[in-house]
Design an enzyme around this catalytic site. Structure first.
Site, PDB file in Angstrom:
ATOM      1  CB  CYS A 109     -10.958  91.883  -2.555  1.00 38.77           C
ATOM      2  SG  CYS A 109     -12.815  92.330  -3.121  1.00 38.77           S
TER       3      CYS A 109
ATOM      4  CB  SER B 287     -27.520  91.016   8.112  1.00 40.64           C
ATOM      5  OG  SER B 287     -27.562  89.570   7.725  1.00 40.64           O
TER       6      SER B 287
ATOM      7  CD  GLN C 198     -23.913  90.333   9.249  1.00 37.26           C
ATOM      8  OE1 GLN C 198     -24.425  91.532   9.774  1.00 37.26           O
ATOM      9  NE2 GLN C 198     -22.952  90.208   8.749  1.00 37.26           N
TER      10      GLN C 198
ATOM     11  CB  CYS D 115     -22.321  93.511  16.058  1.00 34.85           C
ATOM     12  SG  CYS D 115     -24.102  92.428  15.680  1.00 34.85           S
TER      13      CYS D 115
ATOM     14  CE1 TYR E 196     -16.438  88.565   4.095  1.00 36.97           C
ATOM     15  CE2 TYR E 196     -18.545  89.535   4.383  1.00 36.97           C
ATOM     16  CZ  TYR E 196     -17.751  88.967   3.720  1.00 36.97           C
ATOM     17  OH  TYR E 196     -17.919  89.135   2.391  1.00 36.97           O
TER      18      TYR E 196
ATOM     19  CD1 TRP F 134     -23.396  85.465  11.023  1.00 37.37           C
ATOM     20  CD2 TRP F 134     -21.772  86.594  10.106  1.00 37.37           C
ATOM     21  NE1 TRP F 134     -23.672  85.514   9.681  1.00 37.37           N
ATOM     22  CE2 TRP F 134     -22.640  86.259   9.104  1.00 37.37           C
ATOM     23  CE3 TRP F 134     -20.500  87.286   9.798  1.00 37.37           C
ATOM     24  CZ2 TRP F 134     -22.381  86.655   7.859  1.00 37.37           C
ATOM     25  CZ3 TRP F 134     -20.361  87.392   8.544  1.00 37.37           C
ATOM     26  CH2 TRP F 134     -21.284  87.288   7.501  1.00 37.37           C
ATOM     27  N   GLY F 135     -21.230  88.439  15.719  1.00 39.17           N
ATOM     28  CA  GLY F 135     -21.014  88.486  17.198  1.00 39.17           C
ATOM     29  C   GLY F 135     -19.712  88.000  17.674  1.00 39.17           C
TER      30      GLY F 135
ATOM     31  CB  THR G  91     -26.170  93.449  12.187  1.00 41.02           C
ATOM     32  OG1 THR G  91     -26.341  93.030  10.890  1.00 41.02           O
ATOM     33  CG2 THR G  91     -27.583  92.570  12.949  1.00 41.02           C
TER      34      THR G  91
END
Length: 397
Positions: free
Chosen positions: A368, A213, A216, A190, A151, A192-193, A211
């Site tokens: 964005c 989250s 996550q 990090c 991400y 989702w790794g 993280t």
């Protein structure tokens, strides 16, 4: 209850607007028409980047609330645009937010004072962005992102698709850090790794990823099972230990200027004397003490984009800049690829969300994309070391 309804309740906001009307030829106030014309945009025009207005409430919201009113009125279905990314590219290329500042001065001053007076990224607030954004549901991100679950901006040099661009980015980071088998790598933020998995598998390092989250952490642990990877739910300020290399990808945007000194002091404290630190962050082309209020409210609460001036100033007498790499235009390509994936997957995940969420997410990704295409936004990878590092650093691309 659908997930987005729960998400809306967290915002503690009563939404205005009752949807779109059937009017399609409503005239804008002169000031808005002139500003749009400067950007090559017409209200109710024929170009694919023109704004199609369904209610004259849009104009009032723009003049009184600026970016927040513009975004919320889109979420309410009060206007549409065929090519949103091109619309934002044109508007941001003429610095539309500065030209409208006089009309929404109260809201602008509230934003500036809020960032000057309060530490919006304090330890107590650290988990807010995780709860509001990253925890909305892994299904959204699994639908949108590539298989590495990255991400952050991909590196599109010699890449033909999103997955290859993200693999290029992951490998470039590992090479810039000069990772060696058996080293200990700390990843601050990090996700989702994806990077932890790649570095452990292909470079033989031991990884601690942190993280804020819970969603996550859960998925990252599943994806990194069987590898020398630990995923912890912790704020960076609470870390201890010593690491050969440290990396942070797409997390510095949540640190905030008031916390830059403690952030880099933490890196300095945790990194070995001959170590390397790679900071991958969105940057902004000039120093401003505020953030876009729509993004702050709906996407990244308490976010704060750094300028080159702010980063270099806080690094003074702390760390040495070994390399500074900018590939901001690649974020435009990344965001549009994410949108393509999200839109294709919408029929599959739409039962869990609603039309308002769809419009919010579309506005987020396209605005964005326009931000980076207009070059207000940059993407930096900065390699840093301690002054007493003996080895000569050679830049990697």
């Amino acid at each position: 209850m659908a997930r987005f309804r729960q998400y809306q309740q967290k915002l503690e906001h009563t939404y205005s607007g009752s949807g779109s009307s059937t009017a399609t030829s409503l005239e804008p106030p002169g000031v808005l028409a002139k500003l749009a014309q400067q950007a090559g945009v017409t209200f109710n025009g024929d170009a694919p980047w023109d704004i199609q207005v369904h209610s004259d409430e849009v104009y009032q919201r723009i003049l009184t609330q600026g970016s927040l009113g513009f975004g919320e009125s889109y979420m309410d279905g009060l206007w549409d645009c065929l090519y949103l990314d091109q619309l934002f590219h044109r508007l941001l290329s003429i610095n539309i937010e500065e030209k409208l500042a006089g009309w929404g001065r109260f809201h602008l001053m509230v934003q500036i004072m809020r960032h000057r007076l309060f530490n919006l990224q304090s330890s107590k607030r650290a988990f807010q962005v995780g709860e509001q954004h990253y925890d909305i549901g892994n299904d959204v991100f699994e639908a949108m992102l590539d298989p590495t679950m990255s991400y952050s901006c991909g590196y599109w040099y010699q890449a033909e698709d999103l997955q290859q661009a993200q693999i290029n980015k992951l490998d470039m980071i590992c090479r810039k850090l000069q990772l060696k088998p058996g080293e200990k790598l700390l990843e601050i933020g990090c996700g989702w790794g994806g990077l932890a998995h790649y570095a452990a598998k292909h470079y033989g390092v031991e990884v601690l990823g942190i993280t804020i989250s819970k969603q996550q952490q859960k998925l990252a642990q599943e994806r990194c099972a069987g590898l020398p990877v630990e995923i912890a739910l912790v704020d960076y300020r609470d870390l201890d230990g010593e690491y050969d290399k440290i990396v942070s990808v797409g997390m510095f945007e949540h640190v905030g200027e008031k916390n830059y000194p403690v952030y880099f002091d933490t890196v300095n404290r945790l990194m070995k004397s001959d170590g390397l630190f790679l900071l991958h962050t969105i940057g902004i082309y000039k120093t401003i003490h505020r953030v876009d209020p729509w993004i702050d409210k709906y996407i990244f609460p308490n976010g704060d984009l750094p300028s080159a001036e702010q980063i270099s100033s806080v690094l003074n007498q702390r760390l040495i800049i070994e390399d500074w790499h900018n590939f901001g235009h690649d974020y435009y390509l990344t965001l549009m690829a994410w949108w393509k994936n999200f839109e294709a997957s919408w029929p599959t995940i739409s039962a869990q969300y609603d039309e308002r969420f769809y419009r919010m997410w579309k506005y987020y990704l396209h605005s964005c994309a326009g931000f980076f295409k207009a070059r207000q936004g940059q993407l930096w990878q900065i390699v840093l070391s301690k002054r007493n590092r003996a080895d000569i650093y050679r830049s990697v691309r």
